[in-house]
Enzyme design. Structure first.
Site, mmCIF file in Angstrom:
data_model
loop_
_atom_site.group_PDB
_atom_site.id
_atom_site.type_symbol
_atom_site.label_atom_id
_atom_site.label_comp_id
_atom_site.label_asym_id
_atom_site.label_seq_id
_atom_site.Cartn_x
_atom_site.Cartn_y
_atom_site.Cartn_z
ATOM 1 N N ASP A 477 0.830 -1.204 0.000
ATOM 2 C CA ASP A 477 0.000 0.000 0.000
ATOM 3 C C ASP A 477 0.864 1.254 0.000
ATOM 4 O O ASP A 477 2.066 1.209 0.307
ATOM 5 C CB ASP A 477 -0.926 -0.015 1.220
ATOM 6 C CG ASP A 477 -2.245 0.703 0.953
ATOM 7 O OD1 ASP A 477 -2.328 1.457 -0.040
ATOM 8 O OD2 ASP A 477 -3.189 0.511 1.735
ATOM 9 N N ASP A 547 -10.343 1.850 -3.664
ATOM 10 C CA ASP A 547 -10.848 1.517 -2.336
ATOM 11 C C ASP A 547 -12.374 1.452 -2.322
ATOM 12 O O ASP A 547 -12.969 1.027 -1.326
ATOM 13 C CB ASP A 547 -10.384 2.557 -1.314
ATOM 14 C CG ASP A 547 -8.950 2.329 -0.872
ATOM 15 O OD1 ASP A 547 -8.407 1.240 -1.137
ATOM 16 O OD2 ASP A 547 -8.362 3.245 -0.256
#
Length: 778
Positions: A477, A547
């Site tokens: 990430d 997301d």
């Protein structure tokens, strides 16, 4: 194929031709890029010049007819009369900025060379050929080497450039793009893809008749604000007809593309690293390598352009163990538990997931240091939180593996919290300006990957994590955009090198780990799609697209990605409802239908799920596994995009097709719907069929009382009991048809519900309803 004689250069792929020549004055004039042509006399492509237009700067007294402002050029700089977007800008040792690059030499290389320090395309079979043309600056002696690599079967040409300081003094580059491409007309349609967090890849069209259109990022990444990919097309180009050129950049940092119409109706595209806040000092003998740009042309609309790009990315960008290996179906712990988990709760979730057919369990953020929220502990990768994981990573991995599941882990190696042991030891390793306030992002700062010591440390720290026994997957990430660009490692005069040096350090870190742990499947993520680009895909075979897991939002997001990126590169999850990003409620079968057109995963708390939802997940996974190879590696077709969205994927042998229909909003009284098909073998017969589903009685509301012998109160006890045992049968679609018919006529589906009756010949298709259909060659 490359034809070159030092005067004219012709680059042919299977279906396209790219041509340029050396002008009498030494500049490279672009002649043509489009459909494959066989022209033995290329002078027919030359523009004819007799007199320069008024109020222009002519190149030199010997050529009064020539103004570089009205020439289609292969490269451009400032100072010699071309006032359009330049490819290169410098500040020389004497303070001047004029460059005059003219032809010097060329060579043809029978392979695709790697680029120094940067990822780039490759060719395992060594069929690609590369043309290198060297230009020399008449004023200072600098060299500019233009590289063109030909990927014939994909109809792709890649371009890059290298600036060599062959003078005896230093020079400062203030702009170094990868390419320019000039068209001979205005009014081209520029299509780019914009958005933000949870709203990635929204398609935008601008017909450019005058002026300049810039698409760029300055976030330190390729960004969710504006993806590096864009298209240039004729204004009336459609999905299946018309000229279109696709552009992408093998780079993960600040990018820049400018499309500009000249006063004489030529359109220039300039493309490469964003020159904003960029400079690079080259001492005598040093050189600078620009990233690789990827271009493709299709005369058959956007569809073929996308198929070209998809094949190129699969064959010549993604690499390693997982290049063509079917990707596992995962469940991620994030939306199930966020930071609040224990060893026991994770294993409990993994057991239920295993029973549904999930193959990979991923523990997300919160497993290290005092990481109970997003305010602390980033950087403390050597400190496993033993309160949550008494047996450490190895202990949990073993428990997961013993269930028969692969084990995966979340990391964010490029970041650091001020509240962390690493920051307390090495505050100089963070990107911030000493003595000045810092603009924070998600309570964290960037590690200074300009500093080789930091990269070396993070290679060591991540190697220890990656070496966890039983670890098969990493989610990498990156939740922070750049601000306060400053490296304490670099001197003041090199601070404009920070953004590019960071990207080079990131590539060294990622490349080293990918080579050291080739069997680990790495998935990229940057708050979703904030770093979705070809540079990252050289190391991550797949990237978390957004997301946002809402199925309706994902229609736009995944449709946008499909223009440039094959579905094997973007991951999509079935998540809970109400959705955690939008609070929208969509049917679980619709969530699956959309997610199955990427690399499928789940983000559900199955520990709390209803039995019927768990049964649905199990059936979904069984179906996906049956068609996984087609869904992940087949040819992707966009067939409808509006209130009804239709996608189809056809395997490379044209044996199988999987097609999805989804409706955003029901339109009253519209009972007929046709499903289109594409890519099937016209001369073969196919068995076409849909999934046989049943629907919850409660979806019909109070209409149940039109057939019930007693009155049923909505959502009452009796209603819930009946709904538990009585399901409404869905419609059936099952017949045989030729590929020719399916491709050119399509299939008229069973009528939809319009308020006048329901039986097994009626399609229950509410708001956000979806269907999957299959065609299998007989």
């Amino acid at each position: 194929m490359i034809k070159a004689d030092g005067k004219v250069f012709i680059l042919n792929t299977k279906n396209t031709t790219y041509a340029f020549r050396v002008m009498e004055t030494g500049q490279l004039e672009h002649l043509y890029y489009g459909r494959l042509i066989h022209e033995d006399e290329p002078s027919v492509l030359n523009e004819k010049r007799a007199f320069a237009p008024g109020n222009t700067v002519t190149y030199n007294p010997e050529h009064p007819e020539l103004t570089l402002e009205d020439v289609r050029l292969e490269t451009s700089a400032i100072g010699k009369g071309d006032f359009r977007e330049p490819m290169v800008e410098v500040i020389c040792a004497d303070g001047s900025s004029t460059l005059d690059f003219v032809y010097d030499s060329y060579q043809v290389i029978n392979c695709k060379p790697e680029l120094q320090g940067l990822p780039s395309s490759y060719d395992e079979d060594d069929n690609a050929k590369t043309l290198e043309v060297t230009l020399k600056d008449k004023n200072h002696g600098f060299k500019l080497i233009l590289s063109y690599s030909i990927f014939e079967e994909c109809d792709v040409i890649t371009r890059s450039a290298r600036f060599v300081n062959s003078s005896e003094e230093s020079v400062k580059l203030t702009r170094m793009l990868s390419m320019v491409l000039d068209y001979d007309k205005p009014g081209m349609k520029i299509t780019s893809f914009h958005g933000s967090w949870t709203r990635e890849m929204n398609k935008a069209d601008v017909v450019l008749t005058a002026g300049k259109l810039v698409n760029s990022s300055f976030t330190g990444t390729s960004s969710n604000r504006c993806n590096p990919f864009f298209m240039v097309s004729e204004a009336d180009t459609t999905e299946t007809d018309g000229d279109v050129w696709g552009f992408n950049l093998v780079y993960s940092g600040n990018h820049y593309s400018a499309s500009e119409v000249s006063p004489w109706g030529k359109t220039r595209v300039a493309y490469g690293i964003n020159p904003q806040n960029f400079s690079w000092t080259l001492e005598a003998g040093e050189e600078f390598q620009a990233p690789e740009a990827v271009i493709t042309y299709s005369g058959d609309g956007y569809r073929q352009m996308s198929l070209n790009m998809h094949d190129f990315v699969r064959e010549h960008i993604t690499r390693g163990t997982w290049k063509y290996k079917e990707r596992p179906i995962l469940i991620n712990s994030w939306e199930a538990s966020y930071f609040d988990f224990t060893d026991k709760s994770l294993v409990k979730l993994a057991k239920v997931a295993k029973d549904t057919g999930v193959e990979l369990f991923v523990m997300d953020d919160g497993w290290f240091g005092e990481r109970n929220d997003d305010k602390r502990a980033l950087g403390d990768w050597d400190i496993v939180n033993k309160k949550k994981l008494p047996g450490g990573l190895e202990g949990l991995a073993k428990k997961i593996n013993d269930l028969g599941l692969m084990f995966g882990l979340w990391v964010e190696p490029e970041m650091i919290n001020v509240d962390s042991e690493l920051y307390r030891k090495h505050p100089d390793w963070a990107i911030d300006i000493p003595g000045m306030d810092h603009a924070e992002g998600r309570n964290q700062r960037l590690l200074d990957l300009c500093n080789p010591e930091v990269v070396d440390y993070m290679i060591e720290a991540m190697s220890e994590v990656f070496a966890t026994p039983g670890l098969s997957y990493i989610k990498w990430d990156m939740n922070r955009n750049f601000s306060d660009y400053y490296s304490k490692y670099l001197p003041a005069e090199k601070q404009q090198e920070v953004s590019h040096r960071y990207v080079l350090g990131f590539y060294r870190l990622l490349r080293t780990l990918a080579e050291k742990f080739p069997d680990i499947l790495m998935e990229g993520c940057a708050s979703g799609g904030n770093r979705f680009d070809l540079g990252a895909l050289c190391y991550y075979p797949q990237i978390w697209a957004s997301d946002n897991t809402d199925a309706v939002s994902r229609l736009t997001i995944q449709n946008g990605y499909s223009y440039a990126y094959p579905q094997s590169t973007y991951t999509a999850h079935v998540s809970a409802c109400p959705n955690h990003q939008t609070l929208r409620v969509t049917p679980i079968e619709s969530r699956f239908a959309v997610a199955s057109f990427g690399v499928l995963g789940y983000e559900l708390n199955l520990n709390d799920a209803k039995a019927e939802d768990i049964a649905s997940v199990k059936a979904q996974i069984e179906l996906y596994k049956k068609y996984r190879k087609t869904l992940q590696f087949g040819d992707f077709y966009r067939l409808k995009n509006g209130n009804i969205v239709e996608w189809s994927i056809v395997d490379k042998n044209k044996n199988t097709a999987v097609t999805m229909l989804m409706q955003r909003e029901i339109m009253a009284g519209e009972q007929y719907l046709r499903i289109d098909q594409a890519g099937l073998d016209n001369d073969s017969k196919y068995h076409f069929f849909g999934r046989k589903l049943e629907y919850n009685l409660k979806g019909f509301g109070d209409l149940v009382n039109t057939v019930a012998p007693v009155h049923i109160k909505q959502d009452g006890v009796l209603h819930n009991v009946i709904a538990k045992f009585v399901k409404m049968p869905g419609e059936s679609e099952d017949f045989v048809a030729s590929g020719d018919t399916l491709n050119n006529v399509g299939v008229k589906l069973a009528q939809s519900f319009v308020g006048t009756g329901y039986n097994e010949q009626v399609r229950y298709f509410p708001d956000f309803g979806a269907r999957l259909y299959f065609a299998e060659k007989i």
